[in-house]
Design a protein around this motif. Structure first.
Motif: not given
Length: 155
Positions: A89-90, A93, A113, A139-140
């Motif tokens: 996720l990072t 982003d 995110m 979130t994923r």
């Protein structure tokens, strides 16, 4: 055979050969190669990475690779999984923010995110990630759904 060994030994000694000479030549070769690389690097400016759909596509693909994975909080199988999803996720982003379309194109996933990262803070410990298991996986999954509805975002 002994005579051959003596001849080889004498030949190396008289021609500056032998293990010590070989080591010295190797060290010189390595130093010269390192110097050449440094000089080549100074002569050619490094190309700046060009962000674009490929970065988002690649980051999204690695996030998608986690879709069939899960863990059971408290069972000891979550550190790798939750750490990986959080890392993916990072990276997604970062790639969305660097994309040529601009962050405005990715408003919803970037907001999701940010909300997650605000909850997580800097703590990436196993107990903390397990505490936020639902938010991380949610979130994923939410970003996956958004991306599937917006194929222009990564193609």
């Amino acid at each position: 055979m002994v005579v051959a060994a003596v001849l080889v030994s004498c030949t190396q000694a008289s021609s500056g050969g032998g293990p010590d000479a070989d080591a010295a030549r190797s060290a010189d070769s390595v130093e010269n190669a390192d110097r050449a690389e440094r000089e080549a690097g100074e002569a050619e400016p490094a190309a700046a990475p060009s962000p674009g759909p490929a970065l988002v596509r690649d980051a999204f693909a690695t996030l998608q690779a986690t879709l069939n994975e899960t863990c059971t909080p408290g069972a000891g199988d979550c550190p790798y999984f939750l750490g990986r999803v959080t890392r993916e996720l990072t990276e997604l982003d970062e790639s969305m923010r660097a994309d040529t379309k601009g962050p405005g194109h990715f408003t919803k996933p970037l907001a999701e995110m940010k909300a997650l990262f605000d909850k997580l803070g800097d703590d990436r410990s196993e107990p903390h990630l397990e505490k936020h298991f639902s938010e991380i996986v949610g979130t994923r999954d939410g970003i996956n759904a958004w991306m599937q509805d917006h194929p222009d975002a990564y193609r």
